[in-house]
Motif scaffolding. Structure first.
Motif, PDB file in Angstrom:
ATOM      1  N   ALA B  30       0.843  -1.197   0.000  1.00 31.44           N
ATOM      2  CA  ALA B  30       0.000   0.000   0.000  1.00 31.44           C
ATOM      3  C   ALA B  30       0.878   1.247   0.000  1.00 31.44           C
ATOM      4  N   SER B  31       1.855   1.231   0.886  1.00 27.40           N
ATOM      5  CA  SER B  31       2.754   2.369   0.979  1.00 27.40           C
ATOM      6  C   SER B  31       3.504   2.572  -0.336  1.00 27.40           C
ATOM      7  N   PHE B  32       3.901   1.464  -0.916  1.00 25.88           N
ATOM      8  CA  PHE B  32       4.637   1.504  -2.177  1.00 25.88           C
ATOM      9  C   PHE B  32       3.813   2.196  -3.265  1.00 25.88           C
ATOM     10  N   PHE B  33       2.558   1.786  -3.394  1.00 25.78           N
ATOM     11  CA  PHE B  33       1.745   2.376  -4.464  1.00 25.78           C
ATOM     12  C   PHE B  33       1.371   3.819  -4.159  1.00 25.78           C
ATOM     13  N   LEU B  34       1.182   4.122  -2.883  1.00 19.63           N
ATOM     14  CA  LEU B  34       0.905   5.512  -2.529  1.00 19.63           C
ATOM     15  C   LEU B  34       2.095   6.407  -2.874  1.00 19.63           C
ATOM     16  N   GLN B  35       3.287   5.877  -2.644  1.00 17.58           N
ATOM     17  CA  GLN B  35       4.478   6.678  -2.958  1.00 17.58           C
ATOM     18  C   GLN B  35       4.614   6.878  -4.461  1.00 17.58           C
ATOM     19  N   ILE B  36       4.305   5.829  -5.217  1.00 20.97           N
ATOM     20  CA  ILE B  36       4.352   5.967  -6.674  1.00 20.97           C
ATOM     21  C   ILE B  36       3.373   7.054  -7.117  1.00 20.97           C
ATOM     22  N   THR B  37       2.165   6.991  -6.534  1.00 19.54           N
ATOM     23  CA  THR B  37       1.168   7.995  -6.885  1.00 19.54           C
ATOM     24  C   THR B  37       1.672   9.384  -6.514  1.00 19.54           C
ATOM     25  N   GLY B  38       2.284   9.470  -5.344  1.00 21.82           N
ATOM     26  CA  GLY B  38       2.827  10.754  -4.909  1.00 21.82           C
ATOM     27  C   GLY B  38       3.848  11.295  -5.892  1.00 21.82           C
ATOM     28  N   GLN B  39       4.736  10.425  -6.329  1.00 15.08           N
ATOM     29  CA  GLN B  39       5.768  10.818  -7.293  1.00 15.08           C
ATOM     30  C   GLN B  39       5.129  11.299  -8.590  1.00 15.08           C
ATOM     31  N   LEU B  40       4.102  10.572  -9.001  1.00 14.66           N
ATOM     32  CA  LEU B  40       3.425  10.911 -10.246  1.00 14.66           C
ATOM     33  C   LEU B  40       2.805  12.302 -10.145  1.00 14.66           C
ATOM     34  N   LEU B  41       2.159  12.520  -9.004  1.00 19.69           N
ATOM     35  CA  LEU B  41       1.480  13.801  -8.794  1.00 19.69           C
ATOM     36  C   LEU B  41       2.462  14.965  -8.755  1.00 19.69           C
ATOM     37  N   THR B  42       3.603  14.728  -8.095  1.00 17.47           N
ATOM     38  CA  THR B  42       4.597  15.789  -7.973  1.00 17.47           C
ATOM     39  C   THR B  42       5.009  16.306  -9.335  1.00 17.47           C
ATOM     40  N   SER B  43       5.315  15.368 -10.229  1.00 17.31           N
ATOM     41  CA  SER B  43       5.770  15.838 -11.531  1.00 17.31           C
ATOM     42  C   SER B  43       4.594  16.324 -12.369  1.00 17.31           C
ATOM     43  N   CYS B  44       3.390  15.883 -12.025  1.00 19.73           N
ATOM     44  CA  CYS B  44       2.202  16.414 -12.702  1.00 19.73           C
ATOM     45  C   CYS B  44       2.100  17.915 -12.481  1.00 19.73           C
ATOM     46  N   THR B  45       2.403  18.365 -11.257  1.00 23.40           N
ATOM     47  CA  THR B  45       2.282  19.790 -10.987  1.00 23.40           C
ATOM     48  C   THR B  45       3.304  20.577 -11.800  1.00 23.40           C
ATOM     49  N   THR B  46       4.489  19.997 -11.978  1.00 27.61           N
ATOM     50  CA  THR B  46       5.480  20.683 -12.805  1.00 27.61           C
ATOM     51  C   THR B  46       4.970  20.814 -14.234  1.00 27.61           C
ATOM     52  N   PHE B  47       4.374  19.741 -14.710  1.00 25.20           N
ATOM     53  CA  PHE B  47       3.814  19.770 -16.053  1.00 25.20           C
ATOM     54  C   PHE B  47       2.723  20.826 -16.157  1.00 25.20           C
ATOM     55  N   LEU B  48       1.828  20.867 -15.145  1.00 28.90           N
ATOM     56  CA  LEU B  48       0.747  21.855 -15.145  1.00 28.90           C
ATOM     57  C   LEU B  48       1.317  23.282 -15.177  1.00 28.90           C
ATOM     58  N   GLY B  49       2.434  23.446 -14.440  1.00 26.35           N
ATOM     59  CA  GLY B  49       3.083  24.753 -14.428  1.00 26.35           C
ATOM     60  C   GLY B  49       3.473  25.191 -15.827  1.00 26.35           C
ATOM     61  N   ILE B  50       4.086  24.256 -16.563  1.00 30.07           N
ATOM     62  CA  ILE B  50       4.481  24.572 -17.948  1.00 30.07           C
ATOM     63  C   ILE B  50       3.236  24.868 -18.782  1.00 30.07           C
TER      64      ILE B  50
END
Lengths: 267, 268, 265
Positions: B30-50
């Motif tokens: 569970a923790s593993f997949f939550l962290q993956i999701t977290g990582q995905l979201l983090t870079s999503c915000t960078t993309f949204l910024g662009i």
């Protein structure tokens, strides 16, 4: 109140000890600010008309953001608090005659303030010396500066209150790490940590202004650069106060509830 | 043992390390997949910024939205892969603080191999995934016409980028031998390299471009080969530029050795 | 054989004092002091000896162990272990030693113990046949058969320490360092650990160097005791020497008496 003051003092002193860390942190923030400004310079060169505010105001916004980063930054959470919750040691904290929410609140405030105290002045000082339009501009009036300070303090409190929620939610999650990464990145973005809020599409901006995110760092930065009307400022301060009260009240209740669960389950 | 035998043996050991890392991570799914999701979201915000910036502006320093997307996604791939493999160096301060590096020194293997093996961060797949999605989107938006040269350039960029960022992590770790306090500054080069690498480096002006060529050679893995990828140049030499990262890595390794020597003479 | 001759080591540490004022002051100037962790330390240890290396906190015990295990380079002096200088021939030297740090684990936290052992086999390049034999012997003597399949995080402290000791011996080292191996263990586990170490020594001739504050450990394992205080070797003899010098029959009391007498605590 006295005991919270001493928690605050202890943490504040601890923060002051790290001189090398402070110098490194300052240089880091300065480099980030510089890079950020260079990006905006390139965009400004591409289309000055598309800027939502003047370039000077943008530069001021960025420098203030860097100088006071420790006040708002979502990633500056206290690892000890997480450890304490995850390991169940929080049960021991219950033995102390203090309210845990208040203690953690004082602790977060202290560690953020000690960081800012060491770092903001040199950054602001250098930013003042930078040639126009890249440096920080001086505020247009004393009154405006006073309003800036008020909104800055409020945004500090709202930020701490908001991040207290992450600690409280840790009681309910299986993966504090995942939660931290997710919340931190979303909050950082929505409060204007990545791209300043004025550069967001207008509709998104209008929504965000009512949510706690704008109250967390956007308001003081915009007040300083004078890109807010008096009406807007009053409204923003009212919203900051409102969010502060709501976040603290709800956070405290949630924290109490979580702690009751801990004491029933025995950690 | 002869040369190839030794390399094979080291590789075998590294794979063993990786498998233990993966199995450890799988103990907390569970923790593993939550962290993956977290990582995905983090870079999503960078993309949204662009995305938000390009809603307002349509071009920056001559680069279009899709050019920037290609640049951003390639750098993100480089970074997340480097982080996946070299995470042990990125979290090295903890290792020194907890005294775990002593354990590494009492084992008859190279320090670098052991530190690399100590942490294989599979959760960075989240970031990598996000990078791949943006890349595919960028490829379609820019209508990249794939030639052998472009494919070669992409591979070379990824390889060079992984080496470059790994070198930076290595330097970061080497600093831990001297101080555990001032490390934050290295973030400018590691996280900063990723964050600001989203735009081609000439966006930041001439001086920054020089710095990023001669001091820390980001341009070798980003700006120059990117010219081929976005169709601005056909000069195949640019495709080889990323290999310059090898020289950089060698310098970083020398600094690491210096750090290890300092550690064993100061004992702290 | 271990030969230490006139080993010296000095550290520079920063002085810190309390109070906001002091904290602010230390932002600008800092005081350092020099600590002589090891001051002309010399001793010789023969193969198959069991040494109790004792002394109060901060006496220089861990610096000595670090030098002997190749982690730390001394300022001056000579150290040879079976003809090798630890910090110069690190890889060759450490493949012949085993180290147990009582407070730190070398087992992977989330996966079964046996997986950590197999990694160690690869790290030390132990031939499969010898690994099997060693594992079998260790499993029997330390009663590990059930534990090997269990993830480390589910082991009790005593169970974990047994596994830690086994992990340090997978590659059959000829020299074993034990740092507080029984700390926090219950009575049964303590006895089992001590018993095993004695056996390892008598059957394989392993040289054992034990650092601990637990005098029972020293009494049970060591035949020779080296006492260090403030960086100097103050006594090198038998348990009886400690009793005599410390003026008590009880080892605990004798050690305390000795520390006071020598003014090292």
């Amino acid at each position: 109140m006295k005991k919270y003051m001493s928690f605050f003092r202890m943490r504040f002193q601890m923060g002051l000890q790290y001189r090398t860390a402070a110098i490194a942190g300052m240089t880091t923030q300065f480099a980030w600010g510089l890079m950020e400004i260079m990006v905006f310079r390139a965009f400004y060169a591409a289309d000055p008309a598309a800027f939502p505010m003047t370039f000077e105001a943008t530069a001021s916004y960025i420098w203030l953001q860097q100088a006071f980063l420790a006040i708002f930054a979502a990633w500056l959470l206290e690892p000890e608090i997480f450890d304490c919750i995850v390991s169940g040691n929080v049960a021991y904290e219950l033995c102390r005659p203090v309210h845990i929410y208040d203690m953690w609140f004082a602790r977060s405030m202290a560690s953020r303030l000690s960081r800012v105290a060491l770092r903001c002045f040199p950054i602001l000082f250098v930013a003042l010396l930078l040639p126009k339009p890249y440096g920080i501009s001086t505020p247009s009036s004393a009154a405006q500066f006073a309003v800036f300070l008020i909104t800055l303090v409020l945004s500090f409190l709202v930020s701490v209150a908001f991040y207290m929620w992450i600690y409280v939610l840790t009681f309910y999650t299986i993966s504090p790490m995942g939660l931290r990464i997710m919340v931190a990145s979303v909050v950082e973005f929505l409060s204007g940590g990545g791209v300043p809020l004025p550069f967001f599409p207008e509709k998104v901006q209008r929504v965000l202004e009512f949510l706690p995110f704008a109250s967390m760092q956007n308001v003081p930065l915009r007040v300083y650069s004078g890109s807010m009307s008096q009406m807007q400022t009053q409204q923003a301060v009212a919203l900051q106060l409102l969010w502060l009260i709501v976040l603290v009240a709800l956070g405290r209740t949630m924290c109490d509830r979580a702690l009751r669960r801990v004491s029933v389950q025995g950690g | 043992m002869n040369g190839t035998g030794r390399v094979k043996d080291m590789l075998h050991l590294y794979v063993h390390y990786v498998s233990l890392n993966v199995r450890s991570a799988m103990q907390h799914k569970a923790s593993f997949f939550l962290q993956i999701t977290g990582q995905l979201l983090t870079s999503c915000t960078t993309f949204l910024g662009i995305y938000f910036m390009f809603l307002r502006f349509h071009i920056v320093a001559g680069y279009t939205y899709s050019d920037v997307l290609l640049c951003f996604s390639v750098v993100l791939m480089q970074f997340s892969l480097a982080e996946m493999f070299a995470r042990g160096f990125d979290t090295f301060s903890g290792m020194v603080r907890r005294g775990e590096f002593d354990r590494i020194l009492v084992r008859p293997r190279g320090e670098v191999l052991q530190v690399l093996g100590s942490k294989f961060e599979l959760t960075r797949i989240g970031r990598l995934l996000q990078a791949v999605i943006v890349f595919v989107y960028g490829v379609f938006a820019a209508r990249v016409h794939w030639t052998a040269l472009r494919v070669l350039t992409l591979v070379s960029m990824l390889l060079g980028g992984i080496l470059l960022f790994s070198g930076l992590f290595l330097v970061y770790a080497a600093f831990c031998f001297f101080t555990l306090e001032g490390l934050e500054f290295m973030n400018v080069f590691t996280d900063g390299g990723r964050e600001y690498g989203k735009y081609p480096i000439d966006v930041y002006g001439k001086r920054m471009q020089q710095f990023a060529t001669f001091i820390i050679p980001y341009t070798l893995v980003q700006y120059y080969p990117l010219q081929i990828l976005i169709g601005r140049s056909d000069n195949w030499v640019y495709a080889l530029y990323p290999m310059g990262a090898l020289v950089f890595l060698a310098a970083c390794y020398a600094f690491w050795r210096f750090g290890v020597r300092h550690y064993t003479s100061s004992g702290s | 054989m271990i030969v230490m001759e006139n080993i010296c080591k000095t550290y520079r540490v920063q002085r810190r004092s309390a109070g906001i004022k002091e904290a602010c002051r230390s932002l600008f100037c800092r005081d350092y002091e020099y600590i002589h962790a090891l001051d002309n330390v010399s001793f010789t240890i023969h193969d198959g000896e069991m040494i109790g290396y004792m002394g109060p906190n901060g006496a220089g015990k861990s610096s000595t162990i670090k030098i002997l295990s190749g982690i730390l380079v001394p300022d001056s002096g000579k150290c040879e272990i079976d003809g090798l200088t630890p910090w110069k021939n690190r890889v060759a030297h450490v493949s012949r030693i085993g180290v147990v740090f009582g407070q730190r684990s070398q087992l992977w936290w989330d996966i079964p113990v046996i997986d950590s052992f197999e990694l160690l086999r690869d790290i030390y390049a132990v031939p499969e046949k010898r690994y099997r034999e060693n594992l079998e012997e260790l499993t029997e003597l330390l009663q590990l058969s059930e534990l090997l399949k269990t993830p480390t995080r589910q082991l009790s402290l005593g169970q974990r320490m047994r596994c830690e000791i086994a992990a340090a011996l997978v590659h059959s080292p000829s020299l074993l360092f034990l740092d507080e191996p029984t700390i926090g263990l219950d009575a049964v586990s303590k006895l089992a650990v001590r018993d095993f170490i004695r056996r390892q020594n008598s059957e394989h001739g392993t040289t054992v160097i034990l650092t601990t504050h637990d005098m029972q450990d020293i009494a049970a394992i060591a035949r020779r005791v080296i006492l260090i205080g403030k960086g100097r070797i103050l006594l090198d003899g038998t348990l009886d020497d400690i009793r005599r010098e410390g003026g008590a029959d009880d080892l605990e009391k004798a050690a305390a008496g000795l520390y006071r007498k020598l003014e090292i605590s």
